[in-house]
Design an enzyme around this catalytic site. Structure first.
Site, PDB file in Angstrom:
ATOM      1  N   SER A   1       0.828  -1.205   0.000  1.00  0.00           N
ATOM      2  CA  SER A   1       0.000   0.000   0.000  1.00  0.00           C
ATOM      3  C   SER A   1       0.862   1.256   0.000  1.00  0.00           C
ATOM      4  O   SER A   1       0.418   2.320  -0.456  1.00  0.00           O
ATOM      5  CB  SER A   1      -0.918   0.003   1.227  1.00  0.00           C
ATOM      6  OG  SER A   1      -1.804  -1.093   1.200  1.00  0.00           O
TER       7      SER A   1
ATOM      8  N   GLU B   1     -22.493  14.088  12.132  1.00  0.00           N
ATOM      9  CA  GLU B   1     -21.804  14.064  13.429  1.00  0.00           C
ATOM     10  C   GLU B   1     -20.363  13.597  13.325  1.00  0.00           C
ATOM     11  O   GLU B   1     -19.510  14.038  14.095  1.00  0.00           O
ATOM     12  CB  GLU B   1     -22.579  13.162  14.405  1.00  0.00           C
ATOM     13  CG  GLU B   1     -23.916  13.725  14.841  1.00  0.00           C
ATOM     14  CD  GLU B   1     -25.057  13.388  13.901  1.00  0.00           C
ATOM     15  OE1 GLU B   1     -26.199  13.807  14.171  1.00  0.00           O
ATOM     16  OE2 GLU B   1     -24.805  12.688  12.875  1.00  0.00           O
TER      17      GLU B   1
ATOM     18  N   HIS C   1      -1.869  -7.844   0.538  1.00  0.00           N
ATOM     19  CA  HIS C   1      -2.125  -6.700   1.405  1.00  0.00           C
ATOM     20  C   HIS C   1      -1.722  -7.018   2.850  1.00  0.00           C
ATOM     21  O   HIS C   1      -1.939  -8.115   3.353  1.00  0.00           O
ATOM     22  CB  HIS C   1      -3.616  -6.341   1.370  1.00  0.00           C
ATOM     23  CG  HIS C   1      -4.003  -5.199   2.257  1.00  0.00           C
ATOM     24  ND1 HIS C   1      -3.977  -3.885   1.833  1.00  0.00           N
ATOM     25  CD2 HIS C   1      -4.414  -5.169   3.555  1.00  0.00           C
ATOM     26  CE1 HIS C   1      -4.364  -3.099   2.822  1.00  0.00           C
ATOM     27  NE2 HIS C   1      -4.634  -3.849   3.875  1.00  0.00           N
TER      28      HIS C   1
END
Length: 608
Positions: free
Chosen positions: A34, A358, A255
């Site tokens: 990544s 929120e 990954h």
């Protein structure tokens, strides 16, 4: 960009890949693939567009870089090595005990404003930083956010995209690393850059689609982003996960793990390098804008007067805003109900409306706190649960924020359970380093609202919808970690907080008619709790009843039980034990079994 610059950028990107592989190999864990996909993106940003004083991480003119895809931390640490912030030796302590280079970044590392790693967290915080730059600090620093394509499935990202577009935050650029592969397989849109561009364009963003491995395209896009006016920019970059190493490039199942053959990978990448970057400092020194401080003149309420604690909160925060220029207020489109509107009227320049978003509201508070402001964010207690991951990450970030939840408990009345905060005390007690306060009257509320500003960590204050009698004089002090003994009796101790204090006092009067004397404790500070006082009173009376307008799990009753663990006495917990419906406030208390009659019966049953 000339040929020499281009070649240097290619070599630096290779170095960032190599160092990402080395760090993960040394740790035996991590996310090198990544990191490798975004190497060119971060290389060009670091070498040509980021404006940071490397010698002074606290320089207020510095740009801010948020790794929303925090699992790509090896790439961030490789960048810091290239900039001379960390050494190669420290880079190889990645993920080891005691190292500040944790698996996901935290503010222990220079130039890291907030902890990241919970996907969907970084961009909303970046929006908060960009708002701070524009409306509070009034400085021209730019906020850059690196995010992954997987996290664009998070709803919080779209709250952030919507709000940034609405605000026209041209000082915010998100760089989307579209490497096509998530943790378990392909992402929703894969390499369809147009799908992302269409969605972001609809939210008012300027979008640029590029090859994320071409330094020339990246350089153009970053320059265009900084020059764009009146709207934020999204650079949507097509990249390959694991770029540069054939064993992992664009392959599923790679990954979140170090490369199986790191030596082979390093050879394929051309081996370690020792390139350094002179990061461009800010153009000029800068001083953040600060609002003037004044005298603190809290509202004063007469004993016996009936005032809702939510009203006292709003009036007290407006007064605090006059006294402290660092105080800001954030609303989730309920300021008329939470009474935050009093602050909005008194200090409109420091009031921020986030509508019913929120997560973005709490994230923005975290961003503002990172820049030295003192934010108070308020909504219904029930709705703060939507942002609970952001509260949790605020604690990981060591952020100082004040959260206020109104409409706590069944006592709100006819609106019913969807509007009732019945989990909030338990939720906030569970947050590391948090403070949880639940005042029962207006003067107590005003004092605690003011005192919250000087505390550390996540502070939560619960307010009540209905009017309640004022019990304390306006000059009374309420130290955090303390409690108040309102009645003294020898046969039992009743511990309550908030609206239940008034029911406990009424129950004490009923019990007096029965010939039973009880001690009534107002435990307004639920965390930290006054354990010493509770133990002393419990031992003196030998029996304890706790009462709270909250589910029985995790609230005041459990806090009291923890305090009495080494001094066990019989304890009867009263809480909301069944799902409420619609009824008046007093009927709700009766139906929940937390009214004065239920308290009286609980004490009598213990005495039997």
């Amino acid at each position: 960009m000339d040929e020499l610059d281009y070649r240097f950028l290619c070599e630096l990107a290779a170095q960032l890949r190599v160092d990402s592989v080395r760090a993960a190999a040394a740790a035996g864990s991590g996310h090198p693939t990544s990191s490798m996909s975004a190497a060119e993106l971060m290389t060009v940003l670091l070498a040509r567009h980021l404006r940071v004083d490397v010698a002074d991480p606290a320089n207020p003119a510095n740009d801010h870089l948020v790794f929303s895809k925090g699992h790509a931390s090896p790439l961030l640490y490789a960048m810091l090595k290239a900039a001379g912030v960390v050494t190669d030796e420290e880079l190889l302590t990645f993920r080891r005990r005691g190292s500040r280079l944790e698996g996901h970044p935290t503010p222990q590392v220079p130039f890291v404003d907030v902890a990241t790693g919970s996907l969907g967290f970084g961009l909303p915080v970046g929006v908060g930083l960009a708002l701070t730059a524009r409306r509070l600090d009034r400085l021209p620093y730019h906020v850059w956010v690196l995010c992954g394509d997987s996290e664009l499935a998070e709803g919080s990202m779209w709250e952030a995209f919507e709000h940034a577009g609405h605000e026209g935050l041209n000082n915010l650029t998100v760089i989307i690393d579209v490497n096509r592969l998530g943790q378990r397989g392909p992402t929703r849109h894969g390499w369809d850059l147009g799908a992302y561009a269409a969605r972001l364009g609809a939210f008012g963003w300027h979008t640029i689609e590029i090859d994320g491995h071409d330094p020339g395209q990246i350089d153009y896009a970053l320059a265009d982003a900084r020059a764009t006016r009146r709207r934020p920019t999204a650079i949507i970059a097509r990249t390959c996960k694991g770029r540069g190493v054939s064993a992992v490039e664009n392959r599923e199942g790679k990954h979140g793990k170090p490369l199986e053959d790191a030596e082979q990978a390093l050879g394929e990448l051309g081996g370690p390098r020792a390139l350094t970057v002179e990061v461009t400092p800010p153009d000029a020194p800068a001083t953040p804008y600060r609002y003037a401080d004044g005298a603190l003149d809290l509202p004063r309420y007469e004993v016996g007067e009936r005032v809702a604690t939510r009203t006292a909160f709003g009036e007290a925060l407006a007064a605090l805003g006059t006294a402290r220029g660092d105080v800001v207020a954030l609303d989730g489109e309920v300021a008329d109900s939470t009474k935050l509107e009093a602050f909005a009227k008194a200090h409109p320049e420091r009031f921020f409306e986030f509508y019913i978003a929120e997560q973005q509201m709490v994230a923005a508070a975290i961003g503002m706190a990172a820049r030295g402001w003192t934010p108070y964010a308020a909504t219904f207690a029930a709705f703060l649960t939507r942002a609970y991951d952001f509260v949790r990450m605020a604690a990981v970030s060591r952020a100082g924020i004040c959260l206020v939840g109104s409409h706590g408990g069944v006592s709100i009345g006819e609106d019913g359970p969807s509007q009732m905060g019945l989990e909030d005390l338990a939720a906030f007690r569970a947050v590391h380093g948090s403070t949880v306060l639940y005042p029962c009257d207006a003067n107590q509320t005003a004092r605690l609202v003011a005192d919250m500003a000087a505390m550390e960590g996540v502070r939560y204050l619960r307010t009540t919808r209905g009017e309640t009698p004022v019990l304390y004089g306006p000059d009374e002090e309420f130290p955090v970690g303390g409690c108040k003994i309102l009645r003294t009796g020898g046969q039992a101790t009743v511990v309550a907080a908030g609206v239940a204090v008034h029911e406990a006092l009424a129950a004490a009067d009923l019990l007096a008619e029965d010939g039973v004397s009880v001690t009534v404790i107002d435990a307004y500070s639920i965390k930290p709790l006054d354990s010493a006082e509770l133990v002393e009173m419990a031992r003196a009376t030998g029996k304890v009843v706790t009462v709270e307008d909250h589910w029985p799990e995790g609230g005041l009753g459990d806090a009291v039980l923890s305090a009495l663990a080494d001094a066990p006495v019989p304890v009867r917990k009263l809480g909301v034990s069944r799902m409420p419906g619609s009824a008046t406030s007093q009927e709700q208390l009766e139906d929940a079994g937390i009214d004065r009659g239920a308290i009286r019966e609980a004490v009598l049953s213990l005495l039997r």
